[in-house]
Design a protein around this motif. Structure first.
Motif, PDB file in Angstrom:
ATOM      1  N   ARG B  43     -23.077  41.335  19.567  1.00  0.00           N
ATOM      2  CA  ARG B  43     -22.623  42.431  18.721  1.00  0.00           C
ATOM      3  C   ARG B  43     -21.083  42.424  18.724  1.00  0.00           C
ATOM      4  O   ARG B  43     -20.457  42.275  19.772  1.00  0.00           O
ATOM      5  CB  ARG B  43     -23.139  43.748  19.306  1.00  0.00           C
ATOM      6  N   PRO B  44     -20.475  42.568  17.545  1.00  0.00           N
ATOM      7  CA  PRO B  44     -19.008  42.525  17.490  1.00  0.00           C
ATOM      8  C   PRO B  44     -18.389  43.674  18.314  1.00  0.00           C
ATOM      9  O   PRO B  44     -19.014  44.722  18.490  1.00  0.00           O
ATOM     10  CB  PRO B  44     -18.699  42.709  16.006  1.00  0.00           C
ATOM     11  N   GLU B  57     -13.827  41.724  16.917  1.00  0.00           N
ATOM     12  CA  GLU B  57     -14.093  40.323  17.276  1.00  0.00           C
ATOM     13  C   GLU B  57     -15.589  40.052  17.357  1.00  0.00           C
ATOM     14  O   GLU B  57     -16.389  40.971  17.465  1.00  0.00           O
ATOM     15  CB  GLU B  57     -13.438  40.003  18.631  1.00  0.00           C
ATOM     16  N   GLY B  58     -15.926  38.787  17.344  1.00  0.00           N
ATOM     17  CA  GLY B  58     -17.321  38.374  17.452  1.00  0.00           C
ATOM     18  C   GLY B  58     -18.061  38.467  16.136  1.00  0.00           C
ATOM     19  O   GLY B  58     -19.268  38.666  16.095  1.00  0.00           O
ATOM     20  N   SER B  63     -19.734  34.721   7.469  1.00  0.00           N
ATOM     21  CA  SER B  63     -19.465  35.971   6.745  1.00  0.00           C
ATOM     22  C   SER B  63     -17.975  36.140   6.546  1.00  0.00           C
ATOM     23  O   SER B  63     -17.514  36.581   5.490  1.00  0.00           O
ATOM     24  CB  SER B  63     -20.021  37.162   7.528  1.00  0.00           C
ATOM     25  N   LEU B  64     -17.204  35.796   7.574  1.00  0.00           N
ATOM     26  CA  LEU B  64     -15.752  35.925   7.462  1.00  0.00           C
ATOM     27  C   LEU B  64     -15.201  34.983   6.406  1.00  0.00           C
ATOM     28  O   LEU B  64     -14.280  35.331   5.681  1.00  0.00           O
ATOM     29  CB  LEU B  64     -15.095  35.643   8.822  1.00  0.00           C
ATOM     30  N   THR B  65     -15.804  33.808   6.321  1.00  0.00           N
ATOM     31  CA  THR B  65     -15.373  32.860   5.286  1.00  0.00           C
ATOM     32  C   THR B  65     -15.610  33.466   3.908  1.00  0.00           C
ATOM     33  O   THR B  65     -14.765  33.405   3.024  1.00  0.00           O
ATOM     34  CB  THR B  65     -16.152  31.547   5.414  1.00  0.00           C
ATOM     35  N   GLU B 103      -8.870  35.936  11.310  1.00  0.00           N
ATOM     36  CA  GLU B 103      -8.441  34.834  12.165  1.00  0.00           C
ATOM     37  C   GLU B 103      -9.574  34.541  13.137  1.00  0.00           C
ATOM     38  O   GLU B 103     -10.011  35.442  13.859  1.00  0.00           O
ATOM     39  CB  GLU B 103      -7.163  35.249  12.905  1.00  0.00           C
ATOM     40  N   GLY B 104     -10.049  33.305  13.154  1.00  0.00           N
ATOM     41  CA  GLY B 104     -11.149  32.935  14.050  1.00  0.00           C
ATOM     42  C   GLY B 104     -12.374  33.766  13.729  1.00  0.00           C
ATOM     43  O   GLY B 104     -12.786  33.860  12.574  1.00  0.00           O
ATOM     44  N   ASP B 105     -12.914  34.420  14.734  1.00  0.00           N
ATOM     45  CA  ASP B 105     -14.110  35.234  14.501  1.00  0.00           C
ATOM     46  C   ASP B 105     -13.749  36.718  14.398  1.00  0.00           C
ATOM     47  O   ASP B 105     -14.571  37.584  14.657  1.00  0.00           O
ATOM     48  CB  ASP B 105     -15.130  35.011  15.632  1.00  0.00           C
TER      49      ASP B 105
END
Lengths: 388, 411
Positions: B43-44, B57-58, B63-65, B103-105
């Protein structure tokens, strides 16, 4: 064979996938804003980030040039806020608890938000606020724009067209003491733009003096400001200097005057033509608006085709004055007989209190920031002019 | 093909598909895999960073893309991930201004203004809105919230360092007070913490002029306070009605209470009190002709002493006097103001030469009652009609250093 084929396919997929993944690594949209190389809107302006230390007073100049008075640096900035919107409607704007909304946006508590000045851009009807975020030495100046819709946004002060004039470099004002830290500061109490000039009233934290400065705009390389002392008729025998708290350039039938109100004395009128020619101007006291009070803001407005002046106050109601009465006014030469009495030009006491900031919004409305005395909330409100 | 081989092929194939799905090549594969990853991921979580940044984060990378592809505005980002001052989410206030980036996840938020020490902040991430914006599967409606209090560094509370005039006798028409603090102060509440009591212990109301902008120096360590000039000037209505704030022959007590907050939000270390008695009003402009100049000896660095018959304004003494040699060069040195602002001492950087020097006095120099060299504070226009503000800009006093082995002082 099947196994081999599977492995080959899998490996091929891994290799292909990996290389493509590496190639298409997601990156944030790092688009750099492109500076448009358009000609400066006004002479002397350049692109950059004005180094405002505080934002105390606001007034609009030509087009969308906003003058910001910065008491802390003792300077006036002219900034092109590029407000090209047009709104000719006559509708009001209301924002409840504006201090809470601003505090939330600026990441602090409402008690750390000080709204120093408010001005409307006439063509767009956008409202600009000069705000201080914080009350300590690390307080930050913020310029906000309030749209009719109620949306509040920050007006970014980086990479904007601007010019600057320093008030402390004027003749007769020591830039800094040679013997230690400079503690001299000038508070800019009010500002107005008229006939191509910025009028500035100020107050020093050291010497006691009254001055109205005129600064031709566009700001030249030569600072053509004139330092004026203003003597005004007090009562009975004595005439003395006093700093101006708020003022309004105002056109009457036969001449333009500066209507000024003081921290300690009443409303006085100074012919603008005198201000342009003389070093020392003696004004005429035309009204005693009642003691124990400081006028905060003054605007001119029209109702039924006639001119009026509206004054907001620290300890009294809104006051509406008929411009014809100002034109007919006789100089006041005697004091009033008791505390809080008024004299001279008459005013109508408009039943609105706690108006801290005041400006015209459009043909039908004035806009105000008002402290509600029932619940203590701070609200942005519109007043229909027909009721003022 | 053995079962084992089949399993290996399946696993490797799955990995390949997984990597492939993360690329922008196959929307179908990506969508198919996204559900699998979202269900398998942690879970984020919201994190507050010492830099002031706040992150969620997480988050699922795919989805972020897709989120990046949508090129969200600041407002749209804020509807997903909002940060507010305070311990609760306000009902109708916009969230904090700042920049968002992926950025990242994580989605990172960098606030436009620095977080305030001692204040709490709450961040909220709308997971279900995130799912619907990114077109990923998420059945539950869920909000992730976290609060954080910015640690407050230990600071030493400010205290009143000095109040000027430092003399304990002030004229009845005393104009200004300068209050100096040991550290920067908060602004906007000064007048609530200044109290003036008469000798019977009654607090005097409206003695000081409440200005819209308090008169601080740039460092917020010195405040200028005016006694209400309207009550000092003769003939003005408040003077006639309420009288001058200070009465001749009486004793007063200025109290600065300790609840005044410094710039760090600390109350003052202690309250401050200044007692003084009031003498007759001073309505005369200061006259440099009456000052005593005690010249130093040539060849030494002993101070030049200027002794005044009355105390002068502390701040203006620091800036309105200048020292020139006989070639009109300004001298470098240190200034000391002592003896209740009745004496100004100048110690030069290099030794005095044999010869003459001059002291340049700006006409804006004031005494305690605001009389300057040009005009008295109160002008009776029937007697003294000023014609130009620039009549006198500067006054000069000349002196000669004492030749060595000559012990006499010169005036």
């Amino acid at each position: 064979m099947n196994l081999k084929r599977s492995i080959i396919v899998a490996l091929a997929a891994v290799t292909l996938g990996g290389s493509i993944a590496a190639w298409t690594i997601s990156t944030a949209n790092a688009t750099n804003p492109v500076v448009s190389e358009e000609p400066a809107a006004a002479a002397g302006m350049t692109y950059g980030s004005p180094d405002l230390k505080s934002a105390n007073t606001l007034t609009f100049g030509p087009d969308s040039v906003l003058f910001i008075g910065d008491s802390q640096s003792g300077a006036i900035f002219a900034i092109d806020v590029k407000d090209t919107a047009k709104d000719s409607s006559a509708t009001p704007v209301e924002i409840k608890e504006i201090d809470k909304k601003i505090a939330s946006m600026l990441g602090t508590t409402p008690d750390q938000i000080v709204i120093n000045d408010m001005v409307t851009h006439a063509a767009s009807q956008n409202i600009y606020l000069a705000v201080s975020r914080g009350r300590g030495a690390n307080a930050m100046p913020v310029l906000l724009r309030v749209a009719k819709s109620g949306a509040i946004e920050e007006v970014k002060l980086s990479n904007v067209l601007f010019s600057k004039v320093a008030l402390t470099n004027l003749p007769g004002h020591a830039e800094k003491t040679r013997w230690g830290a400079n503690k001299r500061a000038m508070s800019i109490t009010d500002m107005a733009f008229m006939d191509g000039q910025v009028f500035v009233s100020g107050l020093s934290n050291e010497e006691f003096a009254s001055s109205v400065r005129r600064i031709p705009y566009p700001f030249g390389s030569e600072i053509a400001a004139t330092n004026l002392e203003v003597f005004h008729a007090a009562h009975n025998r004595f005439e003395t200097e006093a700093p101006i708290e708020t003022f309004l350039p105002f056109r009457m039938k036969d001449q333009a005057v500066l209507l000024a109100s003081y921290t300690c004395t009443p409303l006085a009128a100074f012919p603008l033509s005198d201000l342009k020619e003389k070093k020392l101007v003696r004004g005429t006291t035309i009204a005693e608006l009642g003691g124990g009070n400081r006028p905060l803001d003054m605007i001119a407005y029209q109702k039924n085709g006639k001119d009026y002046i509206l004054i907001s106050n620290s300890d009294r109601t809104l006051m509406s004055i008929n411009a014809e009465d100002v034109e007919r006014a006789q100089p006041l030469t005697t004091g009033v007989g008791a505390a809080y009495l008024t004299a001279g030009v008459k005013y109508v006491s408009v039943a609105e209190v706690g108006v801290l900031q005041l400006d015209n919004l459009n043909a039908n409305h004035a806009v105000a920031i008002q402290r509600n005395i029932d619940d203590g909330s701070l609200n942005l409100r519109s007043f229909p002019k027909r009721w003022l | 093909m053995t079962n084992r081989a089949r399993i290996i092929a399946l696993v490797v194939g799955f990995i390949a598909l997984a990597v492939w799905s993360q690329t922008a090549l196959s929307h179908v594969a990506r969508r198919w895999m996204a559900g699998f990853f979202e269900h398998s991921s942690e879970r984020p979580a919201i994190r507050f960073h010492p830099s002031g940044e706040v992150t969620i984060e997480g988050l699922n990378h795919a989805s972020l893309t897709r989120l990046i592809d949508k090129n969200l505005s600041r407002e749209e980002f804020a509807s997903l991930f909002a940060i507010y001052p305070g311990e609760q989410i306000p009902e109708s206030a916009p969230s904090m201004l700042g920049e968002y980036r992926v950025e990242g996840d994580a989605i990172r938020f960098r606030p436009r203004f620095p977080l305030v020490a001692g204040l709490s902040y709450t961040a909220q991430f709308d997971l279900s809105l995130f799912a619907s914006v990114t077109g990923s599967r998420n059945s539950e409606r869920s909000l992730i919230r976290a609060a954080f209090t910015v640690p407050e560094p230990e600071t030493t509370p400010a205290k009143v360092a000095a109040v000027y005039p430092s003399a304990d006798q002030l004229p009845a028409n005393q104009l200004k007070l300068y209050i100096e603090f040991s550290a920067p102060m908060s602004i906007g509440a000064a007048y609530d913490h200044l109290h003036l009591f008469d000798e019977r212990g009654r607090e005097l109301s409206k003695a000081f002029l409440r200005l819209q902008q308090e008169l601080w120096d740039e460092s917020h360590e010195r405040l200028t306070v005016w006694f209400d000039p309207g009550r000092i000037k003769r003939g003005l209505r408040p003077n006639t009605e309420m009288g001058a704030p200070l009465e001749e022959g009486r004793r007063y007590r200025l109290v600065i209470d300790s609840s005044w907050l410094d710039a760090n939000g600390n109350a003052l270390a202690e309250s401050f009190e200044k007692k003084f008695t009031v003498t007759k009003p001073d309505r005369e402009a200061p006259d440099p002709g009456k000052w005593q100049v005690i010249a130093p000896r040539a060849g030494t660095r002993e101070p030049l002493r200027l002794v005044f018959p009355e105390p002068l304004d502390r701040a203006l003494l620091e800036s309105k006097l200048d020292l020139l040699d006989d070639h009109h060069n300004r001298l470098e040195g240190a200034v000391e103001i002592i003896n209740g602002e009745r004496e100004w001492r100048f110690t030069p950087v290099s030794a005095w030469k044999d010869g003459s020097y001059s002291i340049e006095i700006d006409a804006a120099l004031e005494d305690l009652a605001g009389n300057n060299l040009r005009r008295a504070f109160d002008i009776d226009l029937k007697k003294n009609f000023p014609t130009s503000s620039e009549a006198v800009a500067k006054t000069t006093l000349r002196f000669e250093t004492i030749a060595q082995n000559d012990g006499k002082e010169k005036k």
